[in-house]
Design an enzyme around this catalytic site. Sequence first.
Site, PDB file in Angstrom:
ATOM      1  N   LYS A 282     -19.697   4.585 -38.713  1.00 51.90           N
ATOM      2  CA  LYS A 282     -20.522   5.780 -38.945  1.00 51.90           C
ATOM      3  C   LYS A 282     -21.684   5.637 -40.338  1.00 51.90           C
ATOM      4  CE  LYS A 282     -17.028   9.185 -37.478  1.00 51.90           C
ATOM      5  NZ  LYS A 282     -17.762   9.595 -36.509  1.00 51.90           N
ATOM      6  N   ASP A 352     -17.127   4.224 -31.784  1.00 47.71           N
ATOM      7  CA  ASP A 352     -17.154   5.409 -32.517  1.00 47.71           C
ATOM      8  C   ASP A 352     -16.864   6.795 -31.225  1.00 47.71           C
ATOM      9  OD1 ASP A 352     -16.972   7.572 -34.448  1.00 47.71           O
ATOM     10  OD2 ASP A 352     -19.107   7.805 -34.662  1.00 47.71           O
ATOM     11  N   ARG A 356     -12.017   9.853 -26.925  1.00 51.32           N
ATOM     12  CA  ARG A 356     -11.604   9.901 -25.451  1.00 51.32           C
ATOM     13  C   ARG A 356     -10.743   8.832 -25.015  1.00 51.32           C
ATOM     14  NH1 ARG A 356     -18.043   9.873 -24.423  1.00 51.32           N
ATOM     15  NH2 ARG A 356     -18.157  10.656 -26.632  1.00 51.32           N
TER      16      ARG A 356
END
Length: 508
Positions: A282, A352, A356
């Site tokens: 990130k 990232d 899911r």
Amino acid sequence: MTALTLSTAAAPGLRADALVIGVAKGAQGPVVAPGAEAVDKAYDGKLVGLLETLGASGAEGELTKLPSPAGFKAPLVVAVGLGAEPGEGAGFGAEALRRAAGAAARALTGSRKAAFALPVDSPGAVGAIAEGVLLGAYCFDVYKDGAKDDRAAGGRAPLAEVALLGGKPRDAAHKGAVARAVAVAEELNRARDLINTPPNDLTPAAFAAIAQAAAKEHGVKVQVLDEKALLKGGYGGILGVGGGSAAPPRLVKLSYTHSKAGKHLAFVGKGITYDSGGISLKPAGHNETMKCDMSGAAAVFAAVVAAARLGLEVNVTGWLALAENMPSGSAVRPGDVLRMYSGKTVEVLNTDAEGRLVLADALWAASQEEPDAIVDVATLTGAMVLALGSRTFGIMANDDSFRTAVYEAAEEVGEPAWPMPLPEHLRKGMDSTVADIANMGERMGGGLVAGLFLREFVGEGITWAHLDIAGPAFNEGGPFGYTPKGGTGTAVRTLVRLAELTAAGDLG
């Protein structure tokens, strides 16, 4: 947590640090709400004029403090805004009462006891006020060295005790409303505590241990799969995401059953205890609040325990997919292919997009039990925040009527939500040349793409909904109503309400 009692005492004679009354926003200015009659009478009917002089309008959450009139044992009156005055014959809505009670409870931090004389015209109103008080008084200060000494000295401790005036201590419906509020609020506040706990203390194993302890206390069965069991079972998504961390992943199954249950709900929660983004790191400024990426698992955990405490006649299974997403030599890489628990292969294009992946394994595990419905909860995509803002979560589903039912349940309990579509044309963007599916698709509509990915791992014929709570799960702004700064516990009340509706036979 704040102690609650129902009281039929008259407001003037009740010993307390403060008396809370309601004021609404009328067409011609502020209007004193039911419950405050004794205060208005003691001011010779001039309470409205006094409030106007002090700048009160009755707007939602507005707080006005004034000295109590002569003869009152509570020295302070706190008038809290309820928002617009309801139409003739209508009462104040549950959410207006909940928010007002929460705002007043926050304002009275440091007080020992308060009496709440807000409008009470039904058991539902009693429950809403009780819930607002308990959620609004929430405080997380376990990491502040001076907090314990400050509290011992009568400092900024949460409001300790509340008497709900107008409540009926011997009325079964009123007592039941308070009991429900206490169970739900205590578990929701437990979820907030987990979300606010720093990631060096809340590893996947630590989260699992907390779940085990709570399950034992409340008669919920628990099963924890560690990294060895996950490897043996073929949980490639959870193992892939957790592979870069020194703190290995866990899959926790919580099972609440009732002997008279006719339906079975499964709740699945994303539990990334810290999300660095992995190899797809990130950017600066996006890491500081990533301890909250386990908010979905916290909500599921709290909802299952609350269902058990309430004794709901429905079977509820919670799946907590717990992992820490870190970059290291053993971390999953962009371009890697993972074989999921379902047997499908996934090309990882972005590490990232990890939530899911862990949810996919947990969704398939939940599907093997063939529940009547599955609801997953996750801080899944920044795209949903862009679409709906910081206070509303998105709802996607493979069944339109179920999506509507989830939306209505969320609205009923005061959790802002909005139904979202699953456009079929976006599925093609996840086609992979080397695997069954990629974990990324088109950038535009990214929240919907994530929902389409999850749908691939729901068993055939099973009703499913996905709640993307990325916006409201963690409040980075100032507190409002009964919502604190930090972890909010979003979706707990929606899940509990879904369980209640299912138990009553009102949800399909």
